[in-house]
Scaffold this active site. Structure first.
Site, PDB file in Angstrom:
ATOM      1  N   CYS A 277      20.182 -43.176  12.671  1.00 44.39           N
ATOM      2  CA  CYS A 277      20.516 -43.241  14.098  1.00 44.39           C
ATOM      3  C   CYS A 277      20.514 -44.700  14.576  1.00 44.39           C
ATOM      4  O   CYS A 277      19.514 -45.407  14.440  1.00 44.39           O
ATOM      5  CB  CYS A 277      19.525 -42.411  14.915  1.00 44.39           C
ATOM      6  SG  CYS A 277      19.932 -42.445  16.667  1.00 44.39           S
TER       7      CYS A 277
ATOM      8  N   LYS B 146      19.259 -38.782   5.123  1.00 48.44           N
ATOM      9  CA  LYS B 146      20.587 -39.212   5.597  1.00 48.44           C
ATOM     10  C   LYS B 146      20.440 -40.659   6.041  1.00 48.44           C
ATOM     11  O   LYS B 146      19.697 -40.952   6.976  1.00 48.44           O
ATOM     12  CB  LYS B 146      21.065 -38.330   6.745  1.00 48.44           C
ATOM     13  CG  LYS B 146      22.462 -38.696   7.242  1.00 48.44           C
ATOM     14  CD  LYS B 146      23.048 -37.577   8.092  1.00 48.44           C
ATOM     15  CE  LYS B 146      24.429 -37.908   8.618  1.00 48.44           C
ATOM     16  NZ  LYS B 146      24.412 -38.923   9.680  1.00 48.44           N
TER      17      LYS B 146
ATOM     18  N   HIS C  98      25.956 -42.664   4.771  1.00 49.74           N
ATOM     19  CA  HIS C  98      27.005 -43.071   5.709  1.00 49.74           C
ATOM     20  C   HIS C  98      27.063 -44.587   5.557  1.00 49.74           C
ATOM     21  O   HIS C  98      26.217 -45.303   6.105  1.00 49.74           O
ATOM     22  CB  HIS C  98      26.624 -42.654   7.143  1.00 49.74           C
ATOM     23  CG  HIS C  98      27.584 -43.149   8.176  1.00 49.74           C
ATOM     24  ND1 HIS C  98      27.227 -43.366   9.488  1.00 49.74           N
ATOM     25  CD2 HIS C  98      28.900 -43.483   8.094  1.00 49.74           C
ATOM     26  CE1 HIS C  98      28.280 -43.808  10.163  1.00 49.74           C
ATOM     27  NE2 HIS C  98      29.299 -43.886   9.346  1.00 49.74           N
TER      28      HIS C  98
ATOM     29  N   GLN D 154      17.152 -31.332  11.037  1.00 46.00           N
ATOM     30  CA  GLN D 154      16.928 -32.761  10.786  1.00 46.00           C
ATOM     31  C   GLN D 154      15.809 -33.278  11.684  1.00 46.00           C
ATOM     32  O   GLN D 154      15.760 -32.949  12.870  1.00 46.00           O
ATOM     33  CB  GLN D 154      18.206 -33.553  11.084  1.00 46.00           C
ATOM     34  CG  GLN D 154      18.062 -35.032  10.763  1.00 46.00           C
ATOM     35  CD  GLN D 154      19.260 -35.857  11.181  1.00 46.00           C
ATOM     36  OE1 GLN D 154      19.557 -35.976  12.369  1.00 46.00           O
ATOM     37  NE2 GLN D 154      19.948 -36.441  10.217  1.00 46.00           N
TER      38      GLN D 154
ATOM     39  N   GLY E   7      31.954 -35.334  10.062  1.00 47.47           N
ATOM     40  CA  GLY E   7      31.530 -35.216  11.459  1.00 47.47           C
ATOM     41  C   GLY E   7      32.713 -35.187  12.410  1.00 47.47           C
ATOM     42  O   GLY E   7      33.255 -34.134  12.743  1.00 47.47           O
TER      43      GLY E   7
HETATM   44  C1  LIG Z   1      28.082 -38.286  19.071  1.00 47.96           C
HETATM   45  C2  LIG Z   1      27.414 -38.460  17.739  1.00 47.96           C
HETATM   46  C3  LIG Z   1      26.157 -37.906  17.526  1.00 47.96           C
HETATM   47  C4  LIG Z   1      25.518 -38.065  16.274  1.00 47.96           C
HETATM   48  N1  LIG Z   1      24.283 -37.499  16.066  1.00 47.96           N
HETATM   49  C5  LIG Z   1      23.680 -37.619  14.852  1.00 47.96           C
HETATM   50  C6  LIG Z   1      22.422 -36.990  14.568  1.00 47.96           C
HETATM   51  O1  LIG Z   1      21.820 -36.294  15.398  1.00 47.96           O
HETATM   52  N2  LIG Z   1      21.884 -37.181  13.337  1.00 47.96           N
HETATM   53  C7  LIG Z   1      22.514 -37.923  12.367  1.00 47.96           C
HETATM   54  O2  LIG Z   1      21.993 -38.060  11.261  1.00 47.96           O
HETATM   55  N3  LIG Z   1      23.713 -38.496  12.600  1.00 47.96           N
HETATM   56  C8  LIG Z   1      24.305 -38.357  13.804  1.00 47.96           C
HETATM   57  N4  LIG Z   1      25.543 -38.907  14.009  1.00 47.96           N
HETATM   58  C9  LIG Z   1      26.245 -39.539  12.871  1.00 47.96           C
HETATM   59  C10 LIG Z   1      27.126 -38.502  12.145  1.00 47.96           C
HETATM   60  O3  LIG Z   1      26.343 -37.462  11.602  1.00 47.96           O
HETATM   61  C11 LIG Z   1      27.940 -39.157  11.005  1.00 47.96           C
HETATM   62  O4  LIG Z   1      27.041 -39.767  10.116  1.00 47.96           O
HETATM   63  C12 LIG Z   1      28.925 -40.208  11.512  1.00 47.96           C
HETATM   64  O5  LIG Z   1      29.655 -39.730  12.625  1.00 47.96           O
HETATM   65  C13 LIG Z   1      29.903 -40.618  10.401  1.00 47.96           C
HETATM   66  O6  LIG Z   1      30.598 -39.492   9.918  1.00 47.96           O
HETATM   67  P1  LIG Z   1      32.110 -39.139  10.411  1.00 47.96           P
HETATM   68  O7  LIG Z   1      32.927 -40.389  10.213  1.00 47.96           O
HETATM   69  O8  LIG Z   1      32.535 -38.011   9.514  1.00 47.96           O
HETATM   70  O9  LIG Z   1      32.029 -38.777  11.852  1.00 47.96           O
HETATM   71  C14 LIG Z   1      26.171 -38.789  15.237  1.00 47.96           C
HETATM   72  C15 LIG Z   1      27.434 -39.344  15.476  1.00 47.96           C
HETATM   73  C16 LIG Z   1      28.059 -39.197  16.701  1.00 47.96           C
HETATM   74  C17 LIG Z   1      29.430 -39.806  16.907  1.00 47.96           C
END
Ligand SMILES: Cc1cc2nc3c(=O)[nH]c(=O)nc-3n(C[C@H](O)[C@H](O)[C@H](O)COP(=O)(O)O)c2cc1C
Length: 329
Positions: A97, A136, A165, A67, A221
């Site tokens: 982000c 994304k 998301h 990514q 995630g």
């Molecule tokens: C600690 C942390 C780091 C993350 N890093 C990224 C990232 O590098 N790139 C990205 O697109 N989303 C990142 N996210 C978002 C997740 O990929 C995801 O979209 C978000 O947690 C919602 O999904 P979930 O409810 O299944 O966790 C991050 C989220 C968290 C909590």
């Protein structure tokens, strides 16, 4: 495609190459690992630190999609070209982000607030990148009603897959995913749409995937950080065993020790590991993990963590849930 595709969400600072390899070997069940973002650079140069995460030799056996976080088309195109040279055929663009240092510079979710610049950027990268490009995205910067205009922009391009998301930037990770916004994307986009957000148990996946039975792509995630066997369970397999969790913990601890050379960061990373895993463990284990979180001395921490790994009890059906709100699909 006969079966839904399940993807591990990118989690910066957590799901790097060491994490992915251990997860793939011990639990599996994931079709693709979307790697946490790396910044793009002029001339497509990838730093040594990022290479340790992205280079195929550090991701043996895992199907990885890198990514990029960028608002400079030239740098994106050059960096994608470098990734192609490593053998990758898909690159993902981060448009979600929420961190203020990123968003204030018009990158990640910040790019969603600069629609003309975003359109020009996408036109350029889709024109000049010889790879599949997936996006994304969040649904807006400040308001959910921004999403209509954002979708108008996306739909003009040959997007490989749009991962949604459904939260705005200001939500960070709190509140409920906006399912109406997700439905809009899935109804309007001419390319595959992937759902991401708050799938924490196999039961929740069952409900949401039944409701949206035409969706073939699902990204998870925090649910996987807490229950690394979640995708295996979704596919009818067993829940995580104590032995697997112990293997998972010791593998990561040992590999981080080597890579970070005994750095204190290993304790920090392993605290984060147990913080998430605690959600699937018994009440007594969670109390032990509470004690673990307060240990500062490395040797003491590792002694206690080893004890927890050897004796913990997994409670089937439990999973991560936000402290803010527990909701059901
Ligand atoms: C600690 C942390 C780091 C993350 N890093 C990224 C990232 O590098 N790139 C990205 O697109 N989303 C990142 N996210 C978002 C997740 O990929 C995801 O979209 C978000 O947690 C919602 O999904 P979930 O409810 O299944 O966790 C991050 C989220 C968290 C909590």
């Amino acid at each position: 495609m006969s079966e839904n595709q399940l993807y591990f969400a990118p989690m910066e600072g957590i799901t790097g190459s060491i994490y992915r390899r251990a997860h793939h070997r011990i639990f599996g069940g994931v079709d693709r690992y979307y790697a946490p973002f790396i910044f793009t650079n002029p001339k497509g140069k990838i730093s040594k630190k990022d290479l340790l995460e992205i280079a195929p030799e550090y991701n043996e056996g895992c199907r990885v999609v890198p990514q990029l976080l960028s608002n400079c088309a030239e740098d994106f195109i050059a960096t994608a070209h470098t990734l192609k040279g490593m053998g990758y055929d898909e690159v993902n663009l981060n448009l979600g982000c929420p961190s203020s240092t990123v968003a204030s510079k018009g990158r990640g979710s910040g790019f969603l607030g600069e629609k003309e610049a975003l359109k020009a950027f996408l036109a350029d990268i889709f024109d000049k990148t010889d790879m599949k490009i997936s996006l994304k995205t969040r649904i807006g910067l400040n308001r959910a009603d921004e999403f209509d205009d954002i979708l108008d922009i996306y739909q003009a391009f040959p997007v490989e897959m749009l991962i949604v998301h459904p939260r705005i930037r200001m939500d960070y990770y709190s509140g409920k995913p906006d399912m109406e916004a997700f439905e809009k994307a899935s109804a309007r986009m001419p390319f595959p749409v992937c759902y991401n957000g708050d799938i924490f148990t196999a039961a929740a996946y069952g409900r949401v995937s039944e409701k949206y039975s035409d969706i073939r792509h699902w990204m998870i995630g925090r649910g996987l950080l807490s229950n690394p066997a979640l995708c295996r369970e979704i596919r009818g397999g067993d829940c995580a065993s104590r032995e697997e969790l112990a293997d998972y913990y010791h593998t990561m601890r040992d590999e981080y020790e080597v890579r970070l050379q005994g750095n204190k960061k290993v304790v920090f990373l392993m605290k984060e590991f147990w913080h998430y895993i605690s959600w699937i463990l018994s009440e007594e284990d969670r109390q032990e993990i509470d004690v673990l979180m307060h240990l500062r001395d490395g040797a003491e921490f590792f002694r206690k963590a080893k004890e927890i790994a050897a004796n913990c009890t997994v409670v089937k059906g439990q999973g991560f849930h936000s402290e803010m709100e527990v909701h059901k699909f």
